[in-house]
Design a protein around this motif. Structure first.
Motif, PDB file in Angstrom:
ATOM      1  N   PHE A 131      23.636  13.148  -3.559  1.00 42.55           N
ATOM      2  CA  PHE A 131      23.358  12.636  -5.703  1.00 42.55           C
ATOM      3  C   PHE A 131      24.099  13.346  -6.377  1.00 42.55           C
TER       4      PHE A 131
ATOM      5  N   THR B  74      25.884  14.166 -11.801  1.00 37.58           N
ATOM      6  CA  THR B  74      25.004  13.616 -12.997  1.00 37.58           C
ATOM      7  C   THR B  74      25.974  13.935 -13.887  1.00 37.58           C
TER       8      THR B  74
ATOM      9  N   THR C 102      27.357   9.430  -6.294  1.00 38.53           N
ATOM     10  CA  THR C 102      26.385   8.965  -5.974  1.00 38.53           C
ATOM     11  C   THR C 102      26.113   9.656  -8.042  1.00 38.53           C
TER      12      THR C 102
ATOM     13  N   LYS D 184      25.064   9.562 -12.173  1.00 37.29           N
ATOM     14  CA  LYS D 184      23.480   9.264 -12.160  1.00 37.29           C
ATOM     15  C   LYS D 184      23.493   9.953 -13.561  1.00 37.29           C
ATOM     16  N   HIS D 185      22.438   9.247 -14.317  1.00 42.14           N
ATOM     17  CA  HIS D 185      21.630   8.352 -14.141  1.00 42.14           C
ATOM     18  C   HIS D 185      21.609   7.525 -14.853  1.00 42.14           C
TER      19      HIS D 185
ATOM     20  N   TYR E 230      30.163   6.403 -16.291  1.00 42.32           N
ATOM     21  CA  TYR E 230      30.114   5.750 -15.583  1.00 42.32           C
ATOM     22  C   TYR E 230      31.655   5.037 -14.832  1.00 42.32           C
TER      23      TYR E 230
ATOM     24  N   VAL F 227      24.870   4.081  -7.784  1.00 42.11           N
ATOM     25  CA  VAL F 227      24.588   4.549  -8.621  1.00 42.11           C
ATOM     26  C   VAL F 227      23.635   4.428  -8.480  1.00 42.11           C
ATOM     27  N   MET F 228      22.725   5.587  -9.525  1.00 44.22           N
ATOM     28  CA  MET F 228      21.394   5.775  -9.451  1.00 44.22           C
ATOM     29  C   MET F 228      20.329   4.858 -10.560  1.00 44.22           C
TER      30      MET F 228
ATOM     31  N   SER G 138      18.329   5.181 -13.850  1.00 37.72           N
ATOM     32  CA  SER G 138      17.636   6.292 -14.753  1.00 37.72           C
ATOM     33  C   SER G 138      16.348   6.469 -14.803  1.00 37.72           C
TER      34      SER G 138
ATOM     35  N   ASP H  81      15.460   6.336  -9.056  1.00 39.07           N
ATOM     36  CA  ASP H  81      14.737   7.725  -8.729  1.00 39.07           C
ATOM     37  C   ASP H  81      13.986   7.438  -7.897  1.00 39.07           C
TER      38      ASP H  81
END
Length: 853
Positions: A199, A202, A253, A255-256, A287, A298-299, A301, A334
């Protein structure tokens, strides 16, 4: 770009922007006019958001396999793919029975609940879960599961892993090529333990440094974040067309999604009120970078955008991310984020799936009712079958691209069990380079740094010999707390690195946490800074360092008063207002959160045995440094940009710099601008939660009518429909009504400003026993004030306002920097009353109903 001589960051990522450009990003601010959310279907995503040129198109063989598998799957199997439980809440048999598409370990979760679980223990759990997932004897499915983990600065949950500087330090290093190496090392160490999915990265673009996750951001500049996102994704997953998701790489991943770094007041999980244009140009660039490098997941938020939780935002997750930007991977939630969506709970949230969430991250025992409710919602059509099939197709597509159907089981993969890779010298060498390049020299009177190692050097400060503190949050445990140096085999504290070089050069070194010494030193190196914290727990009211407790400043001033030159090494997850500490220092280094390789700091602070510079200071501020404690949102390109030190600042070895020795030390707080903190206004105000409880436990109120064995509550009308609640205590035990948060809040601005806790109350049936009003803080403080006489004096069935001086709580020991429960009313007797308009209001002390002054 940085203002240094380092490399220029690549800004030529392949992206075709249909109707806008980031070239004029300096003209955009978070305060641009807010768009009207309205009906999401009425908005045209193509007006702002780009069509991305993604490196992986739809591959016909993979798409055919997805279609074939989907046709063969039962609805139960499909829903199981969408459920992601946590290792503390499921068994291997649960995996065999349900065949979950994925699972995770949260921060502080370990195989067998053993913090010191070995890599072999991690592999054993990965192997057991994998074999259970492909065992079709109970669920009829042989689809392999995948394990996701928060490896955010190395494989940080595993004892002995290489821990890199947190993202804020990597941003100061300004070296995307190095960042790619950092990610590649992380991927290898993760693969050793049989885990498939990380994950990270960020890509938050932080706008207010009060946010407790500031250190998870690379920079306040979206261009840096875009370039770094591409580098991290490439390092974790491999390069598309070459090493993509091979045996040495993991699924990444980004994120967020979206806007987590731009919430109002820097409040974690709060509301981002940026315009849609600013949302793209400021907060979405990570992104653009990550997806064009091939990121597969993609996580979503926790935060809201203009009041709507992202986990339930169909416009952003589906129309923008998937349809307009073309992302064909999966969107994972999340930690119970779906439960924060209006109308949802942790156990049920059709709205999140319909909005575009493909995988529910559902730790705790909520996974089972969520599975059952989602299954029922699919059967009833509340979640259309087309949406279920789309979500499962995306999950299967990612698994096929990652080769999970062909790769051996976790224990049989090429890197599995190669424990010599975890914390290997080669990996630690890369971490040491990252530490060296992350250091930013803010002050250097008379060019004192770097130091000769042949001197008598005192090393002091509580972070000098503390690997846990120098590593920060997300380090073995979730918050990075309760760790000792023995939890970091192979790691080096800052003192240990200094001592090795000083002794080898023939100098003298002494370690003293409190600054006392046996032999007068030629110079003192003081290592101090923030205690470790992770999401939620790190939010601040302003940026003053050690507000109300200046113990580190006292240490610096004590040494300074003795005529000892002072070199400060500041450990922090964000820029902070440290003017007094700067004044008391001859040199000042922002070391951020360097991780396990503290000896990298010694390689820059000290010359070699021949008094030659080993490594220059090359780090540059990727976050502007505040001039005032309340200058919490100071960012490059601001119209009125007046930081103490600008974005891109950083001295070189031997360079004296520009900071004066008499910076202003008076903290100026404009309490006139302090707005009331609303806790309940018609309903509970997010992110606060209102609950009823028995004996101190609290159950969140989610219904218009709700009760437990002692307390009954329902909505009532005060001025408008359902703007208040009735609470009736039956006297069969100690009942309570409380407002609480998931994380503590820093409310010192209110306690310092003669504020009151205010609430409107309508007494229906007077109490039969004592009633107390409580306020709680973390880690463990609870204070109670007897308000029985106050309530008894109120007229019955008439609305009145009660105000309680916050000093009443402060005098009883409430730490207002960490308030977790600002309101709780408790009694063992019978009582019936209405409550409305609960708030903390400044400054109202002189008229307080209950005063302690």
């Amino acid at each position: 770009m940085f203002h240094g001589s380092k490399i220029a960051l690549p800004l030529t990522l392949a992206v075709a922007v249909s109707a806008c450009s980031t070239d004029n990003i300096n003209a955009v601010s978070d305060n641009d006019s807010v768009v009207s959310i309205g009906d999401s279907l009425s908005r045209d995503a193509s007006l702002i958001w780009p069509k991305l040129s993604l490196p992986l198109g739809k591959q016909s063989d993979i798409e055919q396999r997805v279609t074939t598998m989907l046709q063969q799957m039962t609805l139960e199997q499909k829903i199981a793919q969408m459920i992601q439980p946590e290792i503390r809440d499921i068994t291997v048999e649960d995996m065999r029975r349900y065949g979950f598409g994925s699972y995770l370990n949260g921060g502080g979760a370990f195989p067998n609940n053993d913090k010191h679980a070995t890599p072999a223990d991690w592999i054993a759990l990965a192997e057991s879960m994998y074999q259970a997932s492909v065992d079709d004897s109970l669920d009829g499915s042989s689809i392999p599961t995948m394990w996701g983990t928060d490896a955010v600065h190395g494989h940080n949950n595993v004892i002995g892993a290489t821990l890199f500087p947190h993202n804020i330090g990597l941003g100061a290093a300004n070296n995307p090529q190095l960042i790619e190496q950092v990610a590649a090392v992380t991927a290898r160490e993760v693969m050793v333990t049989g885990i498939d999915w990380v994950f990270a990265p960020t890509v938050a673009v932080v706008r207010d440094d009060r946010w407790g996750r500031t250190y998870e951001g690379y920079s306040e500049d979206p261009d840096i974040v875009k370039a770094y996102s591409a580098a991290i994704v490439t390092g974790l997953q491999g390069k598309v067309g070459e090493t993509f998701l091979d045996e040495q790489h993991v699924i990444s991943t980004v994120k967020h999604f979206l806007g987590d770094g731009g919430t109002e007041g820097g409040v974690d999980q709060g509301d981002n009120t940026a315009s849609e244009q600013a949302l793209f140009e400021l907060h979405a660039q990570g992104y653009v970078g990550g997806l064009t490098a091939g990121a597969q997941t993609v996580m979503a938020s926790f935060n809201s955008w203009n009041g709507e939780k992202i986990h339930g935002d169909e416009y952003l997750m589906t129309q923008v991310l998937k349809q307009q930007m073309g992302f064909d991977g999966l969107v994972v939630g999340d930690w119970n984020g779906h439960g924060q969506v209006d109308g949802c709970s942790n156990e049920s949230c059709a709205r999140a799936a319909n909005a575009g969430l493909d995988i529910y991250m559902v730790p705790t025992s909520a996974w089972k009712p969520l599975y059952e409710n989602t299954l029922a919602q699919a059967k009833s059509g509340e979640i259309p079958m087309s949406r279920i099939d789309d979500a499962v197709s995306r999950i299967l597509r990612v698994k096929l691209r990652a080769g999970l159907f062909e790769k051996p089981s976790p224990k049989n993969r090429p890197l599995a069990g190669k424990t010599q890779l975890i914390g290997s010298k080669a990996h630690r060498d890369i971490a040491r380079q990252a530490v060296r390049e992350s250091l930013v020299l803010l002050k250097n009177n008379q060019g004192i740094l770097p130091l000769s190692p042949k001197q008598k050097i005192l090393v002091t400060g509580d972070a000098a010999d503390n690997i846990g503190k120098q590593s920060g949050g997300w380090t073995i445990t979730w918050q990075g707390t309760n760790n000792t140096n023995s939890d970091f085999p192979g790691g080096r504290s800052i003192y240990a690195g200094l001592a090795e070089q000083v002794v080898a050069a023939g100098g003298e070194i002494e370690l003293s946490q409190d600054g006392r010494f046996n032999n007068r030193p030629d110079v003192a190196i003081v290592v101090f800074g923030e205690e470790p914290y992770a999401e939620g727990n790190g939010d601040l009211d302003d940026l003053e360092y050690q507000r109300g407790d200046k113990r580190d400043l006292a240490l610096l001033q004590s040494l300074k008063s003795q005529g000892i030159p002072v070199v400060s090494v500041f450990i922090s997850g964000r820029p902070m207002w440290v003017n007094p500490e700067l004044n008391a220092s001859d040199a000042f280094v922002a070391a951020w959160l360097p991780g396990s390789e503290g000896d990298g700091i010694a390689q820059v602070l000290l010359r070699d045995a021949q008094d030659k510079v080993q490594h220059d200071f090359t780090g540059k501020l990727s976050f502007s440094w505040p001039a005032h404690a309340n200058q919490t949102a100071v960012n490059r390109f601001d119209t009125d940009y007046q930081p103490l030190l600008p974005y891109g600042f950083g001295l070189h070895a031997g360079e004296a710099g520009q900071l004066a020795n008499d910076l202003p030390e008076t903290v100026q707080r404009d309490h006139h601008e302090l707005a009331a903190l609303r806790l309940f206004e018609r309903s509970v105000v997010k992110p606060w939660i209102m609950g009823i409880g028995v004996g101190g436990d609290n159950q969140a109120i989610r219904e218009t009518i709700q009760q437990n064995s002692v307390v009954y509550t329902r909505t009532i009308d005060k001025k408008v429909q359902e703007d208040a609640r009735l609470f009736t205590f039956n006297g069969s035990g100690q009942g309570n009504v409380a407002i609480f948060g998931a994380f503590p809040r820093d409310l010192r601005g209110f306690s310092e400003n003669q504020s009151v806790l205010s609430f409107d109350v309508q007494l229906i049936e007077p109490q039969t026993e004592k009633v107390v009003l409580s306020m709680d803080c973390e880690p463990s403080c609870s204070t109670s004030i007897d308000v029985s006489s106050t309530l008894a004096s109120l007229p019955v069935k008439v609305w009145s306002t009660v105000t309680v001086d916050l000093s009443c709580f402060e005098q009883k020991g409430v730490d207002f920097s960490r308030v977790i429960k600002p309101f709780s009313l408790q009694t063992k007797g019978q009582l019936s009353l209405g409550l409305a308009n609960i708030a903390i209001v400044p400054p109202e002390v002189e008229a307080a109903t209950v005063s302690c002054r």
